[in-house]
Every structure is written in structure tokens, then in C-alpha cells.
Scaffold this active site. Sequence first.
Site, PDB file in Angstrom:
ATOM      1  N   GLU A 221      18.793  74.629  -9.177  1.00 51.90           N
ATOM      2  CA  GLU A 221      18.860  73.499  -8.205  1.00 51.90           C
ATOM      3  C   GLU A 221      20.000  72.857  -8.299  1.00 51.90           C
ATOM      4  OE1 GLU A 221      15.468  70.759  -9.036  1.00 51.90           O
ATOM      5  OE2 GLU A 221      14.011  72.734  -9.364  1.00 51.90           O
TER       6      GLU A 221
ATOM      7  N   LYS B 267      22.345  69.750  -8.744  1.00 46.15           N
ATOM      8  CA  LYS B 267      22.136  68.387  -9.578  1.00 46.15           C
ATOM      9  C   LYS B 267      22.838  67.479  -8.578  1.00 46.15           C
ATOM     10  CE  LYS B 267      23.607  66.716 -14.162  1.00 46.15           C
ATOM     11  NZ  LYS B 267      23.182  65.340 -13.614  1.00 46.15           N
TER      12      LYS B 267
ATOM     13  N   ASP C 164      24.111  64.168  -7.157  1.00 48.57           N
ATOM     14  CA  ASP C 164      24.676  63.061  -7.822  1.00 48.57           C
ATOM     15  C   ASP C 164      24.207  61.943  -7.006  1.00 48.57           C
ATOM     16  OD1 ASP C 164      26.479  61.746  -9.366  1.00 48.57           O
ATOM     17  OD2 ASP C 164      28.309  62.110  -8.226  1.00 48.57           O
TER      18      ASP C 164
ATOM     19  N   TYR D  85      12.187  66.832  -6.496  1.00 48.22           N
ATOM     20  CA  TYR D  85      11.952  67.940  -7.424  1.00 48.22           C
ATOM     21  C   TYR D  85      11.094  68.380  -8.507  1.00 48.22           C
ATOM     22  CZ  TYR D  85      15.236  65.177 -10.145  1.00 48.22           C
ATOM     23  OH  TYR D  85      15.803  64.318 -10.849  1.00 48.22           O
TER      24      TYR D  85
ATOM     25  N   LYS E 145      27.707  71.577 -15.660  1.00 49.28           N
ATOM     26  CA  LYS E 145      28.376  70.779 -14.869  1.00 49.28           C
ATOM     27  C   LYS E 145      29.363  71.322 -14.308  1.00 49.28           C
ATOM     28  CE  LYS E 145      28.096  66.434 -15.839  1.00 49.28           C
ATOM     29  NZ  LYS E 145      27.363  65.233 -15.808  1.00 49.28           N
TER      30      LYS E 145
ATOM     31  N   CYS F  57      52.406  46.566  13.640  1.00 40.77           N
ATOM     32  CA  CYS F  57      51.676  47.791  13.904  1.00 40.77           C
ATOM     33  C   CYS F  57      52.923  48.975  13.929  1.00 40.77           C
ATOM     34  CB  CYS F  57      51.229  47.898  15.274  1.00 40.77           C
ATOM     35  SG  CYS F  57      50.524  49.330  15.779  1.00 40.77           S
TER      36      CYS F  57
ATOM     37  N   CYS G 185      53.383  50.315  17.370  1.00 38.67           N
ATOM     38  CA  CYS G 185      53.871  49.958  18.606  1.00 38.67           C
ATOM     39  C   CYS G 185      54.934  48.759  18.374  1.00 38.67           C
ATOM     40  CB  CYS G 185      53.027  49.230  19.612  1.00 38.67           C
ATOM     41  SG  CYS G 185      52.071  47.863  18.680  1.00 38.67           S
TER      42      CYS G 185
ATOM     43  N   CYS H 176      46.059  45.921  14.995  1.00 43.26           N
ATOM     44  CA  CYS H 176      47.081  45.629  16.029  1.00 43.26           C
ATOM     45  C   CYS H 176      46.369  45.238  17.200  1.00 43.26           C
ATOM     46  CB  CYS H 176      47.678  47.181  16.289  1.00 43.26           C
ATOM     47  SG  CYS H 176      48.656  47.353  17.783  1.00 43.26           S
TER      48      CYS H 176
ATOM     49  N   CYS I   3      49.054  49.547  22.976  1.00 49.55           N
ATOM     50  CA  CYS I   3      49.491  49.986  21.708  1.00 49.55           C
ATOM     51  C   CYS I   3      49.327  51.637  21.996  1.00 49.55           C
ATOM     52  CB  CYS I   3      48.824  49.770  20.489  1.00 49.55           C
ATOM     53  SG  CYS I   3      49.212  50.776  19.063  1.00 49.55           S
TER      54      CYS I   3
END
Length: 676
Positions: free
Chosen positions: A115, A117, A119, A231, A319, A413, A416, A431, A436
Site C-alpha cells: 500500500e 505510505k 504522508d 486501511y 521509504k 511591478c 509594467c 501591481c 499592466c
Amino acid sequence: MNEKELRLEMEKLRQEIRFHNHQYYVENTLLVSDYEYDQLVARLREIEAAHPDWITLDSPTQRVGAGASTKFAKVAHPAPILSLANAYDLDGVRAWHQRISKLDERVVTADFVTEPKFDGLTVVLHYRNGEFVQGTTRGNGEVGEDITENLRTVRSIPLRIPVSEDGPLPPAELVVRGEVLIFIEDFEKLNQRLTEQGEKTYVNARNTASGSLRQMDPRVTATRPLTVLVYAVVAADGLMPSTQWETLSLLRSYGFPVTETAEYCKDFSSLLESCEHWLARRDELPFEVDGVVIKLNDLNLQASLGVVGKDPRGALALKYPAREVTTTLQDIGVNVGRTGVLTPYAILQPVEVGGVVVKQATLHNFDYIAEKDIRIGDRVLIKRAGDVIPYVIGPVIEARVGVEKPFSPPAVCPACGQPAEHLPEEVAWYCVNAACPAQLVRNLEHFVSRPAMDIVGMGIKIVEQLVEEGLLQDVADLYGLRKADLVSLEGFGEKKADNLLETIAASKEQTLSRLINALGIRGVGEVMASDLTGYYPDLDALGQATVEALMEIEGVGPNIAEAIVDWFEQEKNKRLLEKLRVRGVWPTVDVEPLAGETYQPLAGLIFVVTGTLPNHSRGEMKTLIQNNGGKVTGSVSKKTDYVVAGENPGSKLEKAQLLGIQIVDEAGLLDLIKEG
Ligand code: IVH
């Protein structure tokens, strides 16, 4: 209606809502529109409001309880919530197999289950007589914390185990174990939404999930896209399967979300193959994983092998190699989003992480750079998890040589050159120049994208080219493009120009909900747009909505309501809407079908669509049926006239066969429409 009938209606509503929750959050299928779903919930709330004493905790309205608590109570687990020993490569797996083969020779010929693992965060869910009564964290494995109220907000956790006529009855006491996590797609959407709203984004899915579960206020938890994958059975007062593989199917049949990616391995050599398969498809999974879990399939054998410390001998975690590497931060770039939000990103010395060369990574926002004291020239630790965009974890302070340069948010920005602005209560820099070009490009990109107006053939390159040439000042200008404008452009011939103009013209027929999504109002995405069309039949109606009225709609909070009202108040947008109207881009929602005018071959018929169809999604099928006068429901009953079945139709097909209902495939349905 007398009380008895009302109660019956309430029970029916609850059943139907539970069914749709399961379809949506566990099976990932949508059988009713959001609007229809909301109507069911609204009616249930109405009945419950009139009869508060009828409210039970397993009612679908009770996902978000009353208020915040200050401390989680401690709860002893019915059995130890064990951990797992780790291996880091196939040799480690072989060594484990040899070790336990010596302890019990049955292992030599044993079968296994692998299965992912996950996280995420381990949770333990308690059911009494099929009702979800308590949920806890793992804690120290013996005692966890009571986070029931938060877990109730996780939509994929069944509040009641559905009992079907033919399915198995759940035991009176059932305690299961699973992992709460956030799917990668949902995590990215969440961050995208936060970015658009000028708020802080989350760094990674696991920490977000964990932080969300430990919220004192379940209303906060409810706003996070958490999900669960179950599970194992921790305890049960009935007979339970003796293998892991059967446990997974039993849990599935009880309505729990269970990963479909688990693999059965008939012997040790297929186990090794399966491990390699997992390594290869690491990036294809919809959630983050940090390895593979290997389990002896025979649960009695697993138990008889005992535990070492907190690790059962009969299971092992293989792992994955960590996907964290260090590299040099060469520079910090700044992107301009379609709402004008400026976001920093790392320009890296290219580095390989798990087979992929990474050149850029997310830096989240300017506060993040300051908090972590990330400087240009730093050696930085980056992480690539699953399929997510890599991100910078932080600088390696010890590697500094003194030439690293601190970074400050840009004063202007980058696209622009106009001054960038920062609201004190927000993390984002903006901005605010309405003209822009970078914002316009992003806006157009969003407007033409698949979930919006779906103008195929209009890629980013063409968008940029048209903006650069001054042919587009806003999205409505798309509908004013002429062939003469296009053919003179580099890379455009007659044919390409014709094709593009054709798809643009065709997009005028897109639905109102697509157009609302396409407008790019802050916080209004695909789902919200479609919800809004349930209340407002066109853009005029939506433009007149007040903040208060909008907030009546489920899922619309003050921020979104204000964003919508603001959007329609802006002069620039008013002009844009007028242009769209004049150019014939003005979809409306038909509330009533045009009776008499159109021939409706499926009028009066009730359909259920199940399985994967060859050419259409179920959603498309549903629309097709409705457009032809038919009705689509979620479950098969005696009232159903036809079941449209594709591949892997599951239990609905069986039920239809039992009830003797006509079954057609996609082609069969199209014939029905043609022949009437
Ligand atoms: S089984 C006796 N299965 O990994 C069985 N655990 O590092 C013990 N985890 O604490 C656990 N996915 O929280 C199992 N498919 C999976 C899992 C899984 C993730 C977590 C679990 C455990 C940790 C151990």
C-alpha cells in the site's frame, strides 16, 4: 403533512445526502448538480430547524458543530496504534523477509499486500452501531487526543456506515485506522485561491493537514480540503476478515475511502516487483507518499510474529529516497498573477532531484523570504514532493560566505514598471495598474483555458503575441479580432487565422457558469461559478446582487461576496461587460425548458448513469439527457426507466438487473435520442 410524514421525508433526505456525499467524496462522481445538492441540504436544515429535537449527530447537517474548544481530551486506544520499521532499499526488504522467515516458516510461502505510505496523519475512527461517535489522533500509540469535532468536518469520513440491503451489516463496535491528508490537486487549488486573495500560502500538504486537524475551532478545519484514506481495523466486536486484502474490500464496502492503488502480491518475488512498481509510479499518485507499506496478507500470521518496540514484525515501510537537495539560489524572480498579485520564485542552479532537473522553485511569498532569511547567493535546501512544484525549505546558514545578498520586495511591478502596493493586513504585494500587460496576459490565459471559455488553439504564445501587437486590451477584444489582424502576424497563415476565429466565435455559446469562471473574479472558480448560476440567470442579475444576498449562498463568505460586488462596480469591468454583450457573448441559464418549441425525445424518462463511458464524461451525459427532456437521478430504483452503463458500472448495474430495468450503453442512449 403530518409529523410522521415529515419525519419520513427527513430520513429520506438524510439518506440521499449521505449517498451523494459518498459518491462525491469517496467515489469521485457527481450525480446531482451542486444546486440540487444544496436544495436537499437546505430542505433538511429547514425541517431540523422546525424540530430541533429530531437532530441527531449523524445527520449530514452536523458536520460543523457549535463552537471552539480549548483543549483536546485524552482517549485511550482500544488496541495499540503501532508504528512501522523502515527499510530503505530492496536489500532491506530481503533482510526483513529472511529475519521473519526464520521466526516462522509460514512466511516463506506467504502472500503480501503493498500500500502507499500516505504522508498524512494517523487517525482512529470509532463507530457504534454504524454511527461515527469518536475520532482521535495517534498520540503516543496508547493514548490519543479527541478530535471528533474536527474529523466530522472531513467530508470523506462517513458519519454513518451505509447499510444496503445486500451488503454486510457493520459490527456494533468498529474502530478503524486511516490517514488524513490533502490531495495534491486540492492543496494546489487551496494555495492558488489564497494567492489570489493576497493571503499566505501553505508550505506543504502534510503540515497543513496536521495543523487543520489540531484547530480548536472546527469551523476552521471545515474550510480545509482534508480527506481520509482508511486501511486497517483496530478493533471490532464481530468476525473480521483474516487477511489484509479482504480487510481493504470490507472497509470499502462499508463506504470508507480506501485507496485503489494497493497491490496483492502472491509471493515474495512478486512483492519485490511490486516495490519496484511503486518506486516507478511515485509521481503518478494523487496524494503525497513517503514510501510503500508492505504487509503480510495473513493478519493472524502478522499478529503471531509480535512486535519489536512499537513496530509489528509482520509489516515494513520501504521509504523512498528523500527528495531534498541543496543548490545555489542564483536569483529571485517575481511573477505577476492575473489579479496583480506579485509572487516571488527561486531561480536555482539546476539540480537533479529524483530524476527531474529542477531550475525553479516556489518561495511562497515575500514574508516567507524574510522569515527564513533567504538571501540571493545562498545555498538553499529544496524539496520536491510528489508531483507538486518544488519549494525552498530554507537557507543552509552554515554555508554562507558573506557575499549573499538580502532581498526586498520590488518597489515596482516587474512587468509594467508601475509602483507595487502592499496592504498592511495582507501578505501580498500587488501591481494595481489596470493596464499592466502581464495581468492582461494572465487574464486572457485564464479566460481561454479549458475550464473557462475553452478556446482551443489559443496558447500562451499567441496570447502574448496578440497583447504585444496591441490587438487585445481586454478579454472582450477577442471577439472583435478580424482575419486581417491575424494574417499579418508572424506564424499565422490563412488557415490558422480562420481556425482561431472559428473557435473564438464558437466560444460565444459557452455556458454562463464558464463565463463567470472566465472573468477571473477573486475567489470565484469553477465550482463557485456554477453555484452562482443556480441563483442568477445572467450577468446582469449577478451584477446587481448585494453582499448580503450573495452570502446567503452556501460556500460564499464575506470575502468572496465582496470580491464579486467589487468586480461588478469597477468601471473597467462595466465597460468590459458591455463589450461582451454587444459582441454576443451573453449566455443565460434556462430555468425552464422551452416547452412546445423543442422536441424532447426523453421527456418523462428517468435515467441513472454509471461507469466509464467511451466518449463522454458522466457530467456530459447528464447534460445531454437533461437537454433532451430526461431526468437523471443518483440511485437505481423501481422508478428508473433506463440505466446508461459504461465500463466498471459497479453495484448500480447489478441493482438494475435485479429490478429488470432497461440497460443501454452510450451508443444506445444516442439512438434513443435520435429515434425518440
Ligand atoms: S499500517 C500495523 N499502512 O506510517 C500497521 N501505516 O511510519 C501499522 N502510514 O504510523 C501501520 N500509510 O501513520 C500503515 N498504508 C499504511 C500507511 C501507514 C501511512 C503511517 C502510519 C504509521 C506510519 C509509520
